[in-house]
Scaffold this motif. Structure first.
Motif, mmCIF file in Angstrom:
data_model
loop_
_atom_site.group_PDB
_atom_site.id
_atom_site.type_symbol
_atom_site.label_atom_id
_atom_site.label_comp_id
_atom_site.label_asym_id
_atom_site.label_seq_id
_atom_site.Cartn_x
_atom_site.Cartn_y
_atom_site.Cartn_z
ATOM 1 N N PHE A 77 0.842 -1.064 0.081
ATOM 2 C CA PHE A 77 0.033 -0.027 0.018
ATOM 3 C C PHE A 77 0.890 1.324 0.091
ATOM 4 O O PHE A 77 0.695 2.105 -0.643
ATOM 5 N N ALA A 78 1.785 1.209 0.842
ATOM 6 C CA ALA A 78 2.658 2.647 1.088
ATOM 7 C C ALA A 78 3.996 2.627 -0.164
ATOM 8 O O ALA A 78 4.258 3.679 -0.573
ATOM 9 N N ASP A 79 4.315 1.281 -0.469
ATOM 10 C CA ASP A 79 5.652 1.626 -1.172
ATOM 11 C C ASP A 79 5.526 1.200 -2.679
ATOM 12 O O ASP A 79 6.299 1.707 -3.679
ATOM 13 N N TRP A 80 4.809 0.263 -3.012
ATOM 14 C CA TRP A 80 4.525 -0.189 -4.418
ATOM 15 C C TRP A 80 4.201 0.852 -5.638
ATOM 16 O O TRP A 80 4.484 0.938 -6.412
ATOM 17 N N GLY A 81 3.540 1.714 -4.944
ATOM 18 C CA GLY A 81 3.117 3.118 -5.925
ATOM 19 C C GLY A 81 4.306 3.980 -6.331
ATOM 20 O O GLY A 81 3.903 4.746 -7.187
ATOM 21 N N LYS A 82 5.369 3.750 -5.578
ATOM 22 C CA LYS A 82 6.387 4.580 -5.931
ATOM 23 C C LYS A 82 7.051 4.305 -6.948
ATOM 24 O O LYS A 82 7.795 5.309 -7.479
ATOM 25 N N ARG A 83 7.125 3.401 -7.471
ATOM 26 C CA ARG A 83 7.737 3.151 -8.987
ATOM 27 C C ARG A 83 6.973 2.046 -9.652
ATOM 28 O O ARG A 83 6.018 1.244 -9.027
ATOM 29 N N PRO A 84 6.981 2.033 -10.947
ATOM 30 C CA PRO A 84 6.011 1.315 -11.841
ATOM 31 C C PRO A 84 6.276 -0.314 -11.636
ATOM 32 O O PRO A 84 7.387 -0.714 -11.578
ATOM 33 N N GLY A 85 5.194 -0.850 -11.782
ATOM 34 C CA GLY A 85 5.385 -2.319 -11.648
ATOM 35 C C GLY A 85 5.202 -3.125 -10.062
ATOM 36 O O GLY A 85 5.371 -2.322 -9.463
ATOM 37 N N VAL A 86 5.147 -4.185 -10.011
ATOM 38 C CA VAL A 86 5.127 -4.893 -8.797
ATOM 39 C C VAL A 86 6.450 -5.805 -8.603
ATOM 40 O O VAL A 86 6.789 -6.512 -9.645
ATOM 41 N N PRO A 87 6.985 -5.630 -7.784
ATOM 42 C CA PRO A 87 8.655 -5.973 -7.624
ATOM 43 C C PRO A 87 8.412 -7.800 -7.280
ATOM 44 O O PRO A 87 9.016 -8.139 -6.432
ATOM 45 N N ARG A 88 7.774 -8.735 -8.256
ATOM 46 C CA ARG A 88 7.951 -9.867 -7.945
ATOM 47 C C ARG A 88 8.814 -10.545 -8.843
ATOM 48 O O ARG A 88 9.680 -9.811 -9.686
ATOM 49 N N GLU A 89 9.298 -11.844 -8.578
ATOM 50 C CA GLU A 89 10.439 -12.708 -9.267
ATOM 51 C C GLU A 89 9.826 -14.007 -9.643
ATOM 52 O O GLU A 89 10.084 -15.045 -8.978
ATOM 53 N N PRO A 90 9.403 -14.012 -10.902
ATOM 54 C CA PRO A 90 8.635 -15.093 -11.616
ATOM 55 C C PRO A 90 10.061 -16.009 -12.073
ATOM 56 O O PRO A 90 11.106 -15.614 -12.177
ATOM 57 N N PHE A 91 9.531 -17.099 -12.403
ATOM 58 C CA PHE A 91 10.476 -18.410 -13.061
ATOM 59 C C PHE A 91 11.078 -17.719 -14.161
ATOM 60 O O PHE A 91 10.539 -17.427 -15.133
ATOM 61 N N GLU A 92 12.616 -17.685 -14.141
ATOM 62 C CA GLU A 92 13.302 -17.109 -15.281
ATOM 63 C C GLU A 92 13.527 -17.947 -16.498
ATOM 64 O O GLU A 92 13.889 -17.462 -17.629
#
Length: 426
Positions: A77-92
């Motif tokens: 809620f507080a931090d993810w809106g500060k930069r674009p995208g969701v900081p996830r790490e899917p299978f590479e």
């Protein structure tokens, strides 16, 4: 209490994987009974679970997935809106996995009169694709909320609140929830009482302890807690006793009255306890054990969940076994704190039932397949494990999987062949 955790498409974990802390019929003595029931049967929970496996098998990624879920609940809620995208790490290692959502879900027992809750969410690179919270206050499921982002143009997705399970203000929370933020986090931020109770579990739990760079930080955190005026004295006694029991030559600890610095006391030749400078004179093993004890006692006091990555790298096998037994002991662990650890150390499987600190249903195996995907399963699913089996020997011989596929001397032979080829072409 944590009953189970599900994850998919996170780091090396691609397919949906579940780690269960619910005891099975194979449990001999370590499980704790709870008031919860499933299909008419009482549910018992495990105070400790160990994940065994080879290097790079994905053991640590299971713990990292739990850590990521906690971080998402606390910060979306507080931090993810500060930069674009969701900081996830899917299978590479599969390009199509980048377009698939990542799943995280926990099954919990919360409260003095424990109620079961199931909370989870799915994430894409841009938003929360789904989120849900179900409660079982009388044993039957109540859907408190379901959220789904069906169309790209939807702001926060579609929210459903069937029934009257989730009471209180909801419209304000819905309007405040961005597409890339969790509804649970927004609700707790806006002080919704029921959502705050579930959110609080993530605040107080899932403490990740590693064997590497975080040792100095945990050391300083532990030293700070020892100086606390309210609880520091009791904690000093407990940590002093654990340091002495570890056979490190330490007889206890004290506080310097002038600087407030914690000093560890050692046996001297004349029998007088003498302090050594903590940073310059204490061993790395002492630092690791001291840094481990602060989070350990915090979790035991709170009835929380401790995540210990590579337990055998931080602690001698005997100390690691005693830490497991500490969580198993009902008097030492009256609040049913839980330990989830990863390890390479097969000695924790014990050559006999008496020496083994874990029951069979507390042992899980991680392995990586030919396409780089991690798989996780209980040792009981690998092959029928009898109570009197030597699990240590059978694990090392590959009966349960999770060990490197190497024959004795294979690495040396490969290097010898390379050296021979280099000499031939020189």
């Amino acid at each position: 209490m944590l009953l189970s955790f599900r994850v998919a498409n996170h780091r090396s974990i691609r397919e949906e994987t579940e780690l269960s802390l619910v005891a099975t019929e194979l449990n001999e003595s370590t499980a704790r009974q709870t008031p919860a029931r499933s299909e008419g049967r009482p549910v018992s929970v495990l105070p400790a679970v160990g994940i065994f496996g080879a290097n790079a098998s994905g053991k640590s990624n299971v713990l990292d997935a739990l850590r990521f879920m906690r971080k998402a609940v606390l910060e979306s809620f507080a931090d993810w809106g500060k930069r674009p995208g969701v900081p996830r790490e899917p299978f590479e290692l599969a390009s199509e996995a980048q377009d698939e959502s990542s799943l995280f879900e926990v099954d919990l027992l919360l409260g003095k009169r424990p109620v079961r809750y199931t909370y989870g969410f799915e994430l894409s690179d841009d938003r929360v694709e789904a989120e849900w919270l179900h409660a079982y206050p009388s044993g039957r499921r109540q859907v408190w909320f379901d959220r789904e982002a069906d169309r790209p143009d939807e702001e926060g997705g579609e929210f459903r609140f069937p029934g009257n399970g989730l009471k209180g203000h909801k419209d304000v929370i819905v309007s405040s929830t961005r597409p890339d933020a969790l509804f649970l986090t927004a609700g707790a931020t806006l002080n919704h009482p029921a959502l705050s109770a579930v959110h609080r579990w993530f605040v107080d739990n899932l403490w990740l302890v590693t064997s590497g760079a975080d040792v100095p930080h945990r050391t300083e955190w532990t030293r700070t807690r020892l100086t606390d005026r309210k609880n520091g004295a009791g904690l000093r006694k407990r940590i002093g006793a654990m340091l002495a029991a570890a056979d490190l030559g330490i007889t206890g600890l004290t506080l310097d009255p002038e600087s407030g610095e914690v000093q560890l006391l050692h046996r001297s030749a004349d029998g007088t306890p003498r302090p050594l400078d903590f940073w310059d004179q204490e061993s790395l093993g002492t630092h690791a054990w001291f840094a481990f004890l602060g989070p350990l006692f915090h979790v035991l006091d709170q009835g929380g969940v401790l995540l210990a990555d590579e337990l055998d790298s931080s602690l001698h096998p005997i100390l690691a076994a005693e830490v497991i037994r500490l969580f198993q002991d009902e008097e030492a662990n009256p609040r049913t704190a839980q330990l989830i650890f990863t390890t390479h150390d097969a000695t924790l499987l014990g050559p006999s039932v008496v020496e083994r600190p874990l029951d069979r249903d507390q042992v899980w195996i991680a392995l990586k397949n030919a396409t780089g995907e991690s798989q996780l399963y209980p040792i009981t699913a690998a092959r029928k494990a009898r109570r009197d089996d030597n699990l240590e020997r059978r694990y090392l011989h590959g009966h349960y999987g999770g060990v490197p596929r190497l024959t004795s001397g294979e690495i040396a032979r490969q290097i010898a062949l390379i050296e021979e080829g280099l000499r031939a072409t020189a």
